[in-house]
Design a protein around this motif. Structure first.
Motif: not given
Length: 113
Positions: A99-101, A104-106, A108-113
């Motif tokens: 779940l940790e990766p 990390d993905w989440a 980065g994803w939220t920074r692009s919203l």
């Protein structure tokens, strides 16, 4: 937890939300998709917490919901009752490492919203 409630815990090969055949990944998604299940696992990563500490870290989840989730996660072999509270089992720790990766993905994803 009553015997009737134990039958509601997702099991491989049994119908779950999103899968009539109970595919293992769908069983896991059903379990983890329940209120506070992921929060409990996340908060137990790396440390043992008492019921009250866990409740506080989960934004004061109701005692009833927390107790139910802990029983479900214990039955699924992801959480165990430790001497000083609750802890992840070996399987729970392994799941958390996967779940940790995703966390990390989440981020980065939220920074692009």
């Amino acid at each position: 937890m009553t015997r009737e409630n134990l039958t509601k815990i997702p099991r491989p090969g049994k119908p779950v939300r999103g899968s009539r055949t109970g595919q293992p990944i769908m069983v896991l998604f059903d379990l983890l998709g329940r209120r506070w299940a992921l929060g409990i696992l996340w908060n137990l990563s790396g440390e043992v917490l008492t019921f009250r500490e866990l409740q506080s870290r989960c934004d004061s989840v109701s005692p009833t919901v927390l107790n139910t989730r802990l029983k479900e996660l214990r039955t699924a072999g992801l959480v165990e009752k430790a001497e000083n509270g609750y802890a992840l089992t070996q399987a729970g720790t392994a799941l958390n490492q996967h779940l940790e990766p995703l966390g990390d993905w989440a981020a980065g994803w939220t920074r692009s919203l």
